[in-house]
Design an enzyme around this catalytic site. Structure first.
Site, short mmCIF file in Angstrom:
data_model
loop_
_atom_site.label_atom_id
_atom_site.label_comp_id
_atom_site.label_asym_id
_atom_site.label_seq_id
_atom_site.Cartn_x
_atom_site.Cartn_y
_atom_site.Cartn_z
N SER A 1 41.57 46.85 29.80
CA SER A 1 41.24 45.92 30.95
C SER A 1 39.59 45.63 31.29
O SER A 1 39.05 45.24 30.13
CB SER A 1 41.79 46.53 32.19
N ASP B 1 47.84 42.85 30.67
CA ASP B 1 46.89 43.89 30.92
C ASP B 1 47.54 45.13 30.11
O ASP B 1 48.57 45.67 30.38
CB ASP B 1 46.51 44.36 32.34
#
Length: 342
Positions: free
Chosen positions: A49, A200
């Site tokens: 991320s 993610d």
């Protein structure tokens, strides 16, 4: 032989914390005679991320002399400029608490944010460069919802399987690893093998240090010590009490106003288990740094000036409270400062 690994957790705008830490570390290394960008200090850089974003920033093949003041003369975004990136994200991607109620309602039915402003900033930073152009070995996590499989976006040498790895544009890699469910839409990356629908990487690997270690062993099988610098993005503790949770349903477990309890629990568990396992491995020297956040502060998508300044202070706190261990790490780096550039 000793090899160095940098691993950076996920955490949205809280990437300010490791960004501040890395800017401070760069100055400390320079004071000790190590005047190298991070892609020459670390043998592999990994991130999830926001950590994946920092990974790509440090390794993008762009240079100050030709591409502007954001970059180091030797390539990659300059370490001292990393915190400035988050001011840009705060202004253009996460505009604080403006229209907070409307965004919360939107988040129930679709993604809270459009990915268009985020992508525009990423194109400015990475242009059309690909991950395989990165200036050192990298590992970035994502999850493919189409095939229900973890995806490790990599740059690594041929002997470790690099020729088999799909090559992603850095913009696509950054968008994918940061596509937090309910905050950003999935990223559709089309490849010859059928394409990916990526979200993610924090869904399964918010702390990528163990994955980075495994990859480092493939790349450097003869190494006898792997030194890992693992940076967190702040521990935001939420209090979930049994008497309140007893009647929770679907919406409570994924409610943003409760800190998305399900994702929060998975992430915290994975971070703790990863650190525990790495500390038990005989070939690993682990330096893990993180900091506690105050209750109701440090939201992952709060790009307000107040929150960013708060996170800057927390980055400094993470540095100041770990000076003894940081000095040990710097000594290990300086011991190998005369090794040939990669």
């Amino acid at each position: 032989m000793r090899r160095f690994i940098l691993s950076i957790d996920g955490g949205g705008i809280r990437g300010v914390i490791p960004a501040v830490f890395l800017a401070k570390l760069k100055k400390e290394l320079e004071k000790n005679g190590v005047d190298k960008p991070y892609h020459r200090v670390f043998d592999i850089i990994a991130g999830t991320s926001t950590g994946g974003l920092i990974t790509l920033a440090l390794t993008v093949p762009m240079y100050r002399k030709t591409d502007g003041n954001l970059y180091d003369e030797k390539g990659g975004v300059a370490a001292e400029k990393l915190p400035d990136l988050y001011r840009i994200f705060g202004n253009r991607v996460f505009p604080g608490n403006r229209n907070k109620v409307r965004k919360l309602v939107r988040q129930i039915f679709t993604s809270k944010y459009s990915s268009a402003p985020f992508k525009a900033v990423l194109v400015e930073i990475f242009k059309s460069h690909t991950v395989k152009e990165a200036l050192t070995n990298v590992l970035i996590t994502a999850f493919d919802m189409k095939n229900m499989q973890p995806v490790f976006i990599k740059k690594r040498p041929a002997h470790a399987g690099g020729e088999e790895d799909a090559d992603f544009y850095m913009v696509d890699a950054a968008l994918s690893t940061a596509a937090v469910p309910t905050y950003f839409p999935p990223v559709h990356v089309y490849k010859e093998e059928g394409g990916y629908c990526l979200i993610d990487g924090g869904i399964f690997c918010i702390n990528p240090a163990l994955s980075a270690f495994i990859e480092a062993r493939k790349i450097f099988p003869d190494c006898n010590e792997y030194v890992i610098l693992s940076l967190g993005t702040g521990n935001r503790k939420e209090e979930y009490r049994t008497e309140k949770m007893a009647n929770w349903g679907f919406f409570n477990w994924i409610a943003p106003w409760l800190g998305v309890p399900l994702i929060n629990a998975v992430g915290e568990g994975q971070k703790i288990s990863t650190n525990h396992m790495l500390k038990k491995l005989p070939q690993v020297t682990l330096f893990r740094f993180d900091v506690e956040l105050d209750r109701n502060k440090g939201g992952i998508d709060d790009g307000s000036t107040e929150n960013i300044e708060y996170l800057f202070k927390k980055g400094m706190e993470m540095w100041d409270k770990n000076l003894s261990e940081i000095n040990k790490f710097v000594r290990l780096i300086t011991a190998g400062k005369n090794k040939p550039a990669k």
